[in-house]
Design an enzyme around this catalytic site. Structure first.
Site, short mmCIF file in Angstrom:
data_model
loop_
_atom_site.label_atom_id
_atom_site.label_comp_id
_atom_site.label_asym_id
_atom_site.label_seq_id
_atom_site.Cartn_x
_atom_site.Cartn_y
_atom_site.Cartn_z
N HIS A 81 43.47 -52.28 -16.16
CA HIS A 81 42.18 -51.82 -16.68
C HIS A 81 42.22 -51.73 -18.20
O HIS A 81 42.91 -50.86 -18.74
CB HIS A 81 41.83 -50.45 -16.11
CG HIS A 81 41.68 -50.42 -14.62
ND1 HIS A 81 41.72 -49.26 -13.88
CD2 HIS A 81 41.47 -51.42 -13.73
CE1 HIS A 81 41.54 -49.55 -12.60
NE2 HIS A 81 41.40 -50.86 -12.48
C1 LIG Z 1 44.97 -57.45 -10.47
C2 LIG Z 1 43.71 -56.72 -10.86
C3 LIG Z 1 43.14 -55.81 -9.98
C4 LIG Z 1 41.98 -55.12 -10.35
N1 LIG Z 1 41.37 -54.30 -9.44
C5 LIG Z 1 40.16 -53.76 -9.75
C6 LIG Z 1 39.42 -53.05 -8.77
O1 LIG Z 1 39.83 -52.90 -7.62
N2 LIG Z 1 38.22 -52.52 -9.15
C7 LIG Z 1 37.71 -52.66 -10.42
O2 LIG Z 1 36.63 -52.13 -10.70
N3 LIG Z 1 38.39 -53.35 -11.34
C8 LIG Z 1 39.58 -53.92 -11.04
N4 LIG Z 1 40.24 -54.67 -11.96
C9 LIG Z 1 39.66 -54.78 -13.32
C10 LIG Z 1 38.49 -55.75 -13.37
O3 LIG Z 1 38.82 -56.95 -12.70
C11 LIG Z 1 38.17 -56.04 -14.84
O4 LIG Z 1 37.87 -54.82 -15.47
C12 LIG Z 1 37.00 -56.98 -14.98
O5 LIG Z 1 37.26 -58.22 -14.37
C13 LIG Z 1 36.70 -57.21 -16.45
O6 LIG Z 1 35.54 -57.98 -16.54
P1 LIG Z 1 35.15 -58.72 -17.88
O7 LIG Z 1 33.89 -59.46 -17.63
O8 LIG Z 1 35.21 -57.76 -18.99
O9 LIG Z 1 36.33 -59.76 -18.18
P2 LIG Z 1 37.26 -60.69 -17.28
O10 LIG Z 1 37.09 -60.44 -15.85
O11 LIG Z 1 38.62 -60.57 -17.87
O12 LIG Z 1 36.70 -62.15 -17.55
C14 LIG Z 1 36.79 -62.77 -18.80
C15 LIG Z 1 36.77 -64.26 -18.58
O13 LIG Z 1 36.62 -64.88 -19.86
C16 LIG Z 1 37.46 -66.00 -19.94
N5 LIG Z 1 37.79 -66.24 -21.36
C17 LIG Z 1 38.53 -65.46 -22.16
N6 LIG Z 1 38.63 -66.00 -23.39
C18 LIG Z 1 37.91 -67.15 -23.36
C19 LIG Z 1 37.66 -68.15 -24.32
N7 LIG Z 1 38.16 -68.09 -25.56
N8 LIG Z 1 36.88 -69.21 -23.96
C20 LIG Z 1 36.37 -69.30 -22.69
N9 LIG Z 1 36.61 -68.36 -21.73
C21 LIG Z 1 37.37 -67.30 -22.06
C22 LIG Z 1 38.70 -65.59 -19.15
O14 LIG Z 1 39.42 -66.73 -18.73
C23 LIG Z 1 38.08 -64.81 -18.00
O15 LIG Z 1 37.81 -65.62 -16.89
C24 LIG Z 1 41.40 -55.34 -11.64
C25 LIG Z 1 41.98 -56.25 -12.51
C26 LIG Z 1 43.12 -56.95 -12.13
C27 LIG Z 1 43.69 -57.93 -13.11
#
Ligand SMILES: Cc1cc2nc3c(=O)[nH]c(=O)nc-3n(C[C@H](O)[C@H](O)[C@H](O)COP(=O)(O)OP(=O)(O)OC[C@H]3O[C@@H](n4cnc5c(N)ncnc54)[C@H](O)[C@@H]3O)c2cc1C
Length: 508
Positions: A445
């Site tokens: 997280h």
């Molecule tokens: C193993 C694991 C278990 C988890 N379990 C839970 C859970 O049970 N419940 C919960 O609420 N949360 C959980 N989380 C946390 C949750 O998944 C994240 O908080 C959430 O996915 C974050 O969302 P986001 O949109 O901020 O970014 P992300 O999900 O990190 O997505 C960002 C995306 O942007 C892409 N990206 C990055 N840089 C670039 C670039 N320069 N150009 C193009 N694309 C790019 C990445 O490849 C990625 O696909 C977990 C996380 C992990 C890793």
């Protein structure tokens, strides 16, 4: 590059590769809105904008793989869907290992699906300290409700995993508050005939929900493409990106957009912005939930190769700390025992009686994200404070007590050179303040690297994700959360992305 001078532009889609996937040979693309990153923040944003009739291009660094392309929580999944195969660390006197998704759908494709709304007390802190407008419990309620419907947040039917129930049992003996956490899962869809076996039910990740909806509404998707830098020219944003199709040489692509939403997650979003010279309150305030693990062995069977994701959490001490049960397949058990090498043989001999548990603190420490010239990965630093080490110690003690109450016969905390615990009396051996440098912390997280709000001293964006001082530039991901929410964050990220997308569309 002179956008518009190339012979092959826009609209071309690769036949047979699925609706909306952009022809990977294009050299320039022009769009009304570019969304960088397709995790929960980016997917919700792209979907709502496309459904409102906007011309949207969704750019994703990782591959476009179906959810069932890999078995959940395996090495294969880590290799194909995690950034750097899951090997990433925040530097500091006590290092914190962290992981990020890197595929279409981002973290939602690899996570456990445990759902919480943002606690009202946290929203109150964000409103007070960061001066975020329009963020009352009642302002967010309709966004939570809509996202809960869209990803089918529900409780697990039938028998719950025994290792998860152990946590509940121990909490009940101590009179502590423990609950089953709902997940974004559908339990009514039959498994596809040739699908790789996966746990009961169907995780409602972004590739199952918002991304198909976005594509259906005309959003174009550009996978395997890394956005490197943004610049503003002639009142429009230009994104220099690199296509990294597997097996093909890397090549440059230029994207021109009227508006850009940066949604790369709490580490990559500040990295992209800082590379682009946008630095005000960007990447200076990384927050996380530092987590310590314990492997427990019980006298009876608690684990199996078909074990579901554990669903209980103990919230008696929240927001300071909470406990849960982790994925406990044999590779995870072995990783959990890496601080106890003399006992590694336990995994082979006793794994059906073993499970991994965690204690997660809200964390008062802070960190930074900085680019390193010549390297594609950012340098991530995080300072665990003495108070964090004290909270981790209290959390670990309470968790170990609970596990002994639930019948554990031995506990292995993730602290190097620490003797296993065999009785509840041994819990007193856990020192006040876990040892710096010897405690192996991890987190899944990460947040707060570009906080939202009107406080000019702290915030990178306004209350709705528009980057201060930059027209047409927005953030919609975990970076916006002003502080660590103390609960699993995806529910907060989706609801805030929905609220901000509607604000952008003038529909809030
Ligand atoms: C193993 C694991 C278990 C988890 N379990 C839970 C859970 O049970 N419940 C919960 O609420 N949360 C959980 N989380 C946390 C949750 O998944 C994240 O908080 C959430 O996915 C974050 O969302 P986001 O949109 O901020 O970014 P992300 O999900 O990190 O997505 C960002 C995306 O942007 C892409 N990206 C990055 N840089 C670039 C670039 N320069 N150009 C193009 N694309 C790019 C990445 O490849 C990625 O696909 C977990 C996380 C992990 C890793």
């Amino acid at each position: 590059m002179n956008v518009g001078s190339r012979p092959r532009m826009d609209q071309a889609h690769v036949p047979g590769e699925g609706r909306g996937v952009v022809d990977p040979t294009l050299q320039t693309i022009r769009t009304e809105v570019a969304v960088i990153g397709s995790g929960p923040g980016g997917a919700v944003t792209a979907c709502l904008l496309a459904e409102a009739g906007r011309d949207v291009l969704l750019i994703e660094e990782g591959p476009f793989l179906p959810l069932e392309a890999t078995v959940p929580f395996t090495m294969g999944e880590m290799i194909s869907k995690y950034r750097n195969g899951g090997v990433t660390v925040a530097m500091g006197s006590t290092k914190v290992a962290y992981v990020e998704g890197r595929c279409v759908g981002g973290g939602s494709e690899i996570n456990s699906g445990l759902y919480h709304r943002t606690p009202p007390a946290i929203l109150e802190t964000w409103r007070r300290d960061y001066q975020v407008d329009g963020l009352n419990d009642s302002d967010l309620a309709r966004h939570f409700e809509a996202c809960e419907r869209d990803v089918s947040v529900s409780l697990m039917p039938g028998a719950l995993p025994p290792a998860s129930l152990k946590l509940h049992e121990g909490a009940q003996r101590l009179g502590w508050k423990s609950l089953e956490v709902p997940r974004w899962f559908r339990y009514d869809s039959p498994a596809e005939p040739n699908a790789v076996p996966r746990p009961k039910g169907d995780r409602q990740s972004m590739t199952r929900t918002f991304i198909p909806r976005a594509l259906y509404s005309g959003c174009r998707l550009l996978p395997n493409t890394r956005a490197r830098k943004l610049r503003r020219l002639g009142g429009r944003w230009h994104i220099s990106a690199q296509v990294q199709d597997p097996g093909a040489p890397r090549r440059a692509i230029e994207i021109e957009a009227g508006s850009v939403f940066v949604c790369g997650g709490a580490i990559q979003t500040p990295a992209i912005l800082r590379r682009s010279g946008i630095t005000r309150n960007v990447g200076n305030s990384l927050k996380m939930h530092p987590t310590v693990k314990v492997v427990a062995r019980f006298p009876e069977t608690v684990n199996s190769s078909a074990m579901e994701v554990p669903v209980h959490q103990v919230k008696e001490f929240a927001p300071r700390f909470s406990f849960g049960c982790s994925i406990s397949s044999t590779p995870y058990l072995a990783l959990g025992l890496s601080d106890h090498p003399a006992h590694l043989g336990e995994v082979h001999a006793n794994w059906p009686r073993m499970a991994v548990y965690y204690a997660m603190i809200t964390g008062e420490g802070s960190g930074s994200v900085r680019g390193v010239p010549g390297f594609s990965d950012a340098l991530v630093r995080y300072a665990v404070t003495p108070q964090d080490l004290a909270d981790l110690s209290d959390a670990l003690r309470a968790l170990c007590r609970l596990l002994f109450q639930a019948g554990a016969e031995v506990l292995y905390p993730s602290v190097s050179s620490f003797q296993p615990l065999y009785t509840e009396a041994d819990v007193a051996r856990i020192p006040d303040g876990l040892p710096k440098g010897r405690t192996n912390l991890m987190t899944i997280h990460l947040f707060s690297t570009c906080p939202m709000g009107e406080n000019p001293r702290l915030c990178a964006t306004d209350s709705f994700g528009k980057v201060h001082g930059h027209d047409g530039l927005y953030i919609a991901d975990a970076s916006l959360l002003c502080t660590a929410p103390g609960v699993n964050p995806q529910g907060s990220i989706m609801a805030i992305a929905r609220r901000n997308a509607l604000k952008f569309l003038g529909q809030l």
